[in-house]
Write a protein that holds these residues in place. Sequence first.
Motif, PDB file in Angstrom:
ATOM      1  N   ASP A 108       4.174   8.030  -9.674  1.00  0.00           N
ATOM      2  CA  ASP A 108       3.627   9.169 -10.405  1.00  0.00           C
ATOM      3  C   ASP A 108       4.005  10.448  -9.664  1.00  0.00           C
ATOM      4  N   ASN A 109       4.902  11.220 -10.274  1.00  0.00           N
ATOM      5  CA  ASN A 109       5.356  12.418  -9.578  1.00  0.00           C
ATOM      6  C   ASN A 109       4.489  13.641  -9.842  1.00  0.00           C
ATOM      7  N   ASN A 110       3.496  13.464 -10.690  1.00  0.00           N
ATOM      8  CA  ASN A 110       2.606  14.586 -10.981  1.00  0.00           C
ATOM      9  C   ASN A 110       1.312  14.422 -10.177  1.00  0.00           C
ATOM     10  N   CYS A 111       1.233  15.142  -9.088  1.00  0.00           N
ATOM     11  CA  CYS A 111       0.056  14.969  -8.224  1.00  0.00           C
ATOM     12  C   CYS A 111      -1.137  15.792  -8.691  1.00  0.00           C
ATOM     13  N   LYS A 112      -0.906  16.645  -9.715  1.00  0.00           N
ATOM     14  CA  LYS A 112      -1.988  17.554 -10.131  1.00  0.00           C
ATOM     15  C   LYS A 112      -3.229  16.788 -10.578  1.00  0.00           C
ATOM     16  N   ALA A 113      -3.002  15.734 -11.355  1.00  0.00           N
ATOM     17  CA  ALA A 113      -4.147  15.013 -11.928  1.00  0.00           C
ATOM     18  C   ALA A 113      -5.020  14.416 -10.840  1.00  0.00           C
ATOM     19  N   TRP A 114      -4.388  13.787  -9.861  1.00  0.00           N
ATOM     20  CA  TRP A 114      -5.240  13.164  -8.841  1.00  0.00           C
ATOM     21  C   TRP A 114      -5.820  14.170  -7.855  1.00  0.00           C
ATOM     22  N   ILE A 162       0.864  -1.186   0.000  1.00  0.00           N
ATOM     23  CA  ILE A 162       0.000   0.000   0.000  1.00  0.00           C
ATOM     24  C   ILE A 162       0.895   1.229   0.000  1.00  0.00           C
ATOM     25  N   LEU A 163       0.552   2.159  -0.882  1.00  0.00           N
ATOM     26  CA  LEU A 163       1.356   3.370  -1.032  1.00  0.00           C
ATOM     27  C   LEU A 163       0.526   4.590  -0.631  1.00  0.00           C
ATOM     28  N   LEU A 164       1.065   5.357   0.297  1.00  0.00           N
ATOM     29  CA  LEU A 164       0.418   6.620   0.668  1.00  0.00           C
ATOM     30  C   LEU A 164       1.223   7.761   0.064  1.00  0.00           C
ATOM     31  N   GLU A 165       0.530   8.658  -0.632  1.00  0.00           N
ATOM     32  CA  GLU A 165       1.215   9.807  -1.236  1.00  0.00           C
ATOM     33  C   GLU A 165       0.585  11.097  -0.741  1.00  0.00           C
ATOM     34  N   ARG A 166       1.433  12.099  -0.576  1.00  0.00           N
ATOM     35  CA  ARG A 166       0.931  13.435  -0.216  1.00  0.00           C
ATOM     36  C   ARG A 166       0.998  14.313  -1.456  1.00  0.00           C
ATOM     37  N   GLY A 167      -0.017  15.124  -1.636  1.00  0.00           N
ATOM     38  CA  GLY A 167       0.016  16.074  -2.749  1.00  0.00           C
ATOM     39  C   GLY A 167       0.146  17.473  -2.199  1.00  0.00           C
ATOM     40  N   PHE A 168       1.099  18.192  -2.707  1.00  0.00           N
ATOM     41  CA  PHE A 168       1.312  19.543  -2.182  1.00  0.00           C
ATOM     42  C   PHE A 168       0.807  20.593  -3.166  1.00  0.00           C
TER      43      PHE A 168
END
Lengths: 317, 188
Positions: free
Chosen positions: A300-306, A269-275
């Motif tokens: 995915d280093n582009n958090c904009k889409a999500w 499981i991967l948790l990502e933070r979007g800044f």
Amino acid sequence: MSSDSENSFEIPEKLSIDPIYKTNWCDMSAEIKRECIGKMEFKERLSLRCTAKAERSLIDSQKIKFHKGEFWAESDDRFDAVLYSENGNKFSKCLDGGPKTLANKAFEFVKYIWKVGVFENLQISFFVPVYEAKLKDYTGEISAKNVYLEYCDADMVLSIIQKLNDDVESIMTNPGLGGLPDIDSDEFLAIPQIQNVPYWHIANYSKTNSLHKVAQMWIDKNSKIGSTFQVYTFDDGSFQEFLEHCKDRIVSKSKKRVRIRTNNPDRHILLERGFVRIEGAPQYFRLMVIHSEMEESKYDNNCKAWIRKIDPEYYNV
Amino acid sequence: MSSTEQGTSSAAPAEPTTAPESAAAPEVPESFYYVHGKDKVVHKVSAGALQHSALIHGMISNLGYTEEQAKANPFPFENIDGDILQMVVDWCNQHKGKPTPPEDTNLPKQKEKLFDLVLAVNYLEIKELLTYCCKQVAMMVKGKSPEEIREIWMIPTDAEDEAAEKEAKKRAGKEAAGETAAAAGDAK
């Protein structure tokens, strides 16, 4: 070569006993009528439904697919519904009147649409508390692929989700500026539709315990790779709480991401933070079940889409 | 019996060839079948065109008889008007071996013909044509009110339906009473 006796084949029974055809809608079989009704738009179905009892029961036995359905009850004295067919045709209904009469009338209409409708996308915005009791009493199923619940209060959200069909693909809740203060994550996670849905999000959620609780539910349920949960909150502590609760499972961690193992060696499981670099912006999180062999270079280093998916206000321009 | 011939483009016999035997097999001449409707007019239709009809295709798939035998035994569809069968045959010929387009604008617009066509096509189990016809039926009531639909499709109101049902019951009762009386008379 065939013999002469083979030449005189017998006419099948079906050919000789059928009646001479008549040419009237009422002489059509129910099967043919259904086929024709299946080609009609919703408006015409409603009109045909009003012609006679027999037509009504035929129409009501037939499902109709909608590309999108939107239902708003934003004040006591007004109700709106817009239905978009698969062909792009639009059907609108606006009801008004005294609060009690209107709610009864509107919910009768809603119940009918939910009974016959199969929605690709469904949006429900019920501000008015009078609909809450009606929703609780509604025992039918709501058949929809992507569901968007906006400005509904906590009990309504839970009530609607419980009525969704099992194969719902995404559940998106946006309670607006008020947030969803009353729903604990456990209440969400106890609902089978939430446990099985491939994507769900809660916008503006004030609880900070949702991330680790969702992760634990996925671990317990051995959820499929690709299962995704997104949340944004204005309160601090979600990331830290996740780290604390999952410390024994951590595979890797950084400021932006935490990866944990599950009980299934194939899945992490991967948790990502979007800044978002805008003052006053909330904290965005995405939690996903991924393949345990997924390399970090594939992140995915582009958090904009999500982020856009859960909060179109940012990055939408 | 009069006869019209449809789809008579049977393949010419294969030319003798000097190619080695291992080359492509010689073309098999197309086989034809014959159908007639209520008007007894016989239509000659290729097996390829008839493939659209699951009913006829199912009937002929295992017969394997010669063209002469097929000619002597046209399939009789006494329940289908001649002009309707002609439309069906034309459609099957036009769409022989071709993918069917999403729309078909050549279907009849008149209510009676369209409903007859729907029934015939449903009976003959021609799925694609049935889809077109049903779309056309649906188009007939596009934008119409319940009253207009009732008028166009001659749908009786519930009250009319109930009255007709009562009348039918009354008639059936009278007939049964008559039969009982006649039987009693016979017994005497």
